[in-house]
Motif scaffolding. Structure first.
Motif, short mmCIF file in Angstrom:
data_model
loop_
_atom_site.label_atom_id
_atom_site.label_comp_id
_atom_site.label_asym_id
_atom_site.label_seq_id
_atom_site.Cartn_x
_atom_site.Cartn_y
_atom_site.Cartn_z
N TYR A 1 -5.15 -4.07 -5.80
CA TYR A 1 -3.73 -4.17 -6.12
C TYR A 1 -3.56 -5.27 -7.16
O TYR A 1 -4.19 -6.32 -7.09
CB TYR A 1 -2.91 -4.49 -4.87
CG TYR A 1 -2.92 -3.37 -3.85
CD1 TYR A 1 -2.06 -2.27 -4.00
CD2 TYR A 1 -3.79 -3.39 -2.77
CE1 TYR A 1 -2.08 -1.23 -3.07
CE2 TYR A 1 -3.81 -2.36 -1.84
CZ TYR A 1 -2.95 -1.28 -2.01
OH TYR A 1 -2.98 -0.25 -1.11
N TYR B 1 -1.51 -0.24 -8.10
CA TYR B 1 -2.82 -0.05 -7.48
C TYR B 1 -3.77 0.54 -8.49
O TYR B 1 -3.53 1.61 -9.06
CB TYR B 1 -2.73 0.88 -6.26
CG TYR B 1 -4.08 1.07 -5.58
CD1 TYR B 1 -4.69 0.00 -4.92
CD2 TYR B 1 -4.72 2.30 -5.60
CE1 TYR B 1 -5.94 0.15 -4.31
CE2 TYR B 1 -5.96 2.47 -4.98
CZ TYR B 1 -6.56 1.39 -4.34
OH TYR B 1 -7.78 1.55 -3.73
N THR C 1 -6.80 2.43 -9.17
CA THR C 1 -7.65 3.35 -8.42
C THR C 1 -9.11 3.28 -8.85
O THR C 1 -9.99 3.72 -8.11
CB THR C 1 -7.15 4.80 -8.59
OG1 THR C 1 -7.17 5.15 -9.98
CG2 THR C 1 -5.74 4.96 -8.05
N LYS D 1 -10.04 -0.15 -7.26
CA LYS D 1 -9.58 -0.17 -5.87
C LYS D 1 -9.01 -1.54 -5.48
O LYS D 1 -9.38 -2.14 -4.45
CB LYS D 1 -10.71 0.25 -4.91
CG LYS D 1 -11.24 1.65 -5.19
CD LYS D 1 -12.20 2.10 -4.12
CE LYS D 1 -12.78 3.47 -4.45
NZ LYS D 1 -11.77 4.49 -4.81
N MET E 1 0.52 3.91 -8.65
CA MET E 1 -0.88 4.21 -8.91
C MET E 1 -1.22 4.05 -10.39
O MET E 1 -0.70 4.78 -11.24
CB MET E 1 -1.22 5.64 -8.47
CG MET E 1 -1.06 5.91 -6.99
SD MET E 1 -2.23 4.98 -5.96
CE MET E 1 -1.14 3.76 -5.21
N ALA F 1 3.09 0.73 -4.04
CA ALA F 1 2.48 0.36 -5.33
C ALA F 1 2.35 1.58 -6.23
O ALA F 1 2.06 2.70 -5.77
CB ALA F 1 1.11 -0.28 -5.11
N GLU G 1 0.82 -1.21 0.00
CA GLU G 1 0.00 0.00 0.00
C GLU G 1 0.86 1.27 0.00
O GLU G 1 0.41 2.33 -0.45
CB GLU G 1 -0.96 0.00 1.20
CG GLU G 1 -0.32 0.10 2.56
CD GLU G 1 0.28 -1.21 3.06
OE1 GLU G 1 0.91 -1.20 4.14
OE2 GLU G 1 0.10 -2.24 2.38
#
Length: 335
Positions: A101, A94, A96, A99, A66, A64, A61
């Motif tokens: 990974y 990640y 977005t 939401k 984005m 990662a 978290e």
């Protein structure tokens, strides 16, 4: 793939844990070095698994990328600068929008355009990879053109004469290689049915492009019909050999037709000679595998890569991390 060579460079990396910038610098250094080679300048560069922060489920978290944006920017600039295809291994990303990974692969063409992405489907549950990442849902098979003449000319002397330029242009049609490939990540190679599905999609892609699947179907339906009151099995052996002497694909298709006669119905089955059927073309040229495969399973790594190549009659090109992270020691070993 035409009867010419494609040169592939595999970047075996000892990833620095959680140091994205340092790992980018290492890759850029290696790419700069190999692209200066005169006789064996690569057409394709392949990176390993999770090279941005290392293979881990910890602190994802925090580190990662984005939507993979930083990685995409880096790889597109690198590919465009050197006019080379980059098989981008994979990164911790990640998403977005969803939401989640992902263990995400990105592949870039020589113009810096994104060819495709692939999210790892078979997550390695013994290391709890599936507790952090979300598995992907589909694979991709891509056909791209490698213009070897263009790659050479991108580093040519700016003082070359017009005659040399004209000569290069005249030979450009002979320097274009069409390559059909797919990418998978590490644990994916333990699933032969999955890899076979990729290979079969490669066969469909090539033959649909040349309308050979339609031609094959039409010729099959045009075979002479005859009455039948029994079960008949027609077996067609279709052999396709590419122009490269090292690649050969054989497909066996068996169809079984049950037909019955009664007072109300006269059923006919399609049978007859298949000698006039045109052979289908071979499918997948290259399967790229990016991995972070650890000891003590080195023998598995080697054996599985060889098995997947034999089963699907394609080249398997694999790169693995080396070094250590989170108590794992990675095997390295390029194939």
């Amino acid at each position: 793939m035409q009867n010419n060579s494609i040169i592939v460079c595999l970047v075996q990396l000892a990833v620095i844990p959680y140091k994205f910038q340092e790992n980018k610098n290492k890759i850029e250094k290696y790419v700069e070095k190999v692209m200066k080679l005169k006789k064996c300048k690569p057409d394709i560069i392949v990176l390993p698994e999770m090279w941005n922060i290392g293979y881990t489920i910890n602190r994802i978290e925090e580190y990662a990328d984005m939507n993979g944006e930083k990685t995409k920017h880096f790889l597109t600039e690198l590919a465009n600068k050197h006019k080379v295809i980059i098989i981008g291994g994979s990164i911790a990303s990640y998403n977005t929008y969803r939401k989640i990974y992902e263990n995400l692969n990105m592949n870039i063409d020589i113009e810096g355009n994104l060819l495709n992405t692939y999210s790892k489907i078979h997550l390695f549950s013994p290391s709890k990879e599936d507790s952090v990442f979300t598995r992907g849902s589909q694979f991709n098979v891509i056909t791209t053109t490698i213009n070897k003449n263009r790659i050479k000319s991108s580093t040519s002397d700016s003082n070359e004469t017009n005659n040399t330029s004209d000569s290069n242009e005249a030979n450009s049609s002979n320097s274009k290689l069409e390559c059909t490939f797919s990418t998978v990540i590490c644990y994916d190679i333990r699933f032969p049915e999955f890899i076979r599905s990729i290979a079969l999609k490669g066969i469909n892609l090539k033959n649909q492009k040349n309308n050979k699947l339609n031609e094959y179907s039409k010729q099959q339906l045009q075979q002479p019909q005859q009455d039948s009151s029994s079960t008949e099995t027609t077996t067609t052996i279709i052999t396709s050999t590419t122009t490269s002497s090292t690649t050969k694909t054989t497909t066996t298709k068996t169809t079984t037709t049950n037909s019955k006669k009664n007072s109300d119905t006269n059923t006919k089955s399609i049978t007859g000679s298949t000698s006039n059927l045109k052979p289908l073309e071979g499918g997948l040229d290259i399967l790229f595998v990016s991995a972070a495969w650890p000891y003590p399973r080195l023998h598995h790594w080697k054996s599985l890569l060889i098995a997947r190549a034999i089963e699907n009659q394609c080249f398997v090109v694999a790169v693995n991390n080396c070094g250590e992270m989170d108590g794992l020691t990675f095997c390295g070993i390029l194939k």
